[in-house]
Design a protein around this motif. Sequence first.
Motif, PDB file in Angstrom:
ATOM      1  N   GLU A   1      46.367  39.661  22.913  1.00 17.43           N
ATOM      2  CA  GLU A   1      45.750  40.258  24.105  1.00 17.43           C
ATOM      3  C   GLU A   1      44.331  39.727  24.287  1.00 17.43           C
ATOM      4  O   GLU A   1      43.754  39.161  23.363  1.00 17.43           O
ATOM      5  CB  GLU A   1      45.712  41.782  23.953  1.00 17.43           C
ATOM      6  N   PRO A   2      43.736  39.923  25.466  1.00 18.08           N
ATOM      7  CA  PRO A   2      42.325  39.558  25.639  1.00 18.08           C
ATOM      8  C   PRO A   2      41.467  40.309  24.616  1.00 18.08           C
ATOM      9  O   PRO A   2      41.719  41.468  24.304  1.00 18.08           O
ATOM     10  CB  PRO A   2      42.002  40.008  27.067  1.00 18.08           C
ATOM     11  N   LEU A   3      40.458  39.625  24.111  1.00 22.04           N
ATOM     12  CA  LEU A   3      39.601  40.179  23.072  1.00 22.04           C
ATOM     13  C   LEU A   3      38.353  40.833  23.654  1.00 22.04           C
ATOM     14  O   LEU A   3      37.960  40.539  24.783  1.00 22.04           O
ATOM     15  CB  LEU A   3      39.184  39.070  22.102  1.00 22.04           C
ATOM     16  N   SER A   4      37.727  41.688  22.858  1.00 22.24           N
ATOM     17  CA  SER A   4      36.441  42.268  23.233  1.00 22.24           C
ATOM     18  C   SER A   4      35.431  41.155  23.469  1.00 22.24           C
ATOM     19  O   SER A   4      35.516  40.085  22.862  1.00 22.24           O
ATOM     20  CB  SER A   4      35.932  43.172  22.108  1.00 22.24           C
TER      21      SER A   4
ATOM     22  N   PHE B   1      36.435  36.194  19.000  1.00 18.47           N
ATOM     23  CA  PHE B   1      37.309  35.027  19.138  1.00 18.47           C
ATOM     24  C   PHE B   1      38.127  34.830  17.871  1.00 18.47           C
ATOM     25  O   PHE B   1      37.786  35.343  16.806  1.00 18.47           O
ATOM     26  CB  PHE B   1      36.506  33.754  19.450  1.00 18.47           C
TER      27      PHE B   1
END
Length: 174
Positions: free
Chosen positions: A99-102, A106
Motif C-alpha cells: 500500500e502507499p506508505l506514510s 520507503f
Amino acid sequence: MTNLDRPVAPDPYTMLPAAPAFDVTSRDVVEGAPLRPAQVAAGGNTSPHLAWGDPPAGTESFVVTCFDPDAPTPSGWWHWVLVDLPKDVRELPSGAAAEPLSAGAFHVRVDSGDIGYFGAAPPEGDRPHRYYFVVHAVDAPNLGVDAAASPAAVAFHLAFHTLGRAIVWGTHQA
C-alpha cells in the motif's frame, strides 16, 4: 542437489549491541509458530499485521524488517526493509507493504530483488526457517539512507541509531 546440512544460525539480534525491548503484537505472526499461508511467498506474499507499544524515549522514527537467519547463505536473507516510518505510527495492517506508505517512509530492495515484502520461501526440503519481524526504534527522523541502499547498509546504520527493538518471529518450512 546442494547439501543443506549446516549448523543452526544464532538469533541474529543477540549478536548486536543490546537495545531495550518494547512490545509488538501481530494478528498474523504467532511467536515461534508456523507463519500463516498469507505471509509465505507462494501463499499470498502479504506483509503481516504488526502493532507496537510505547518505544523508548527519544524515538524519532521506525525501521521495520523481516530477516531469515536460516537461509543457506553466510548473510541470511532479508524479506522486508521499511525505512523512516514516522514516529507517530504504531501499527501496520496486513498487506501494508503493498500500500502507499506514510510520508517520508520507503522500502529498500530485499534479497529477492523485490521492493516491499517478499514472503517466506525457504529451499524445499530444508529445515524450518525462522522469520524475525522487528520494529526498530530510531533516534533520528530519518536513518540517513535512501531507497538505493542495501538491507545490509540499513542494518549497519541501525547499529548506530537503534534505541530499542520489538521482535516477533515465526517459522516456515517448504
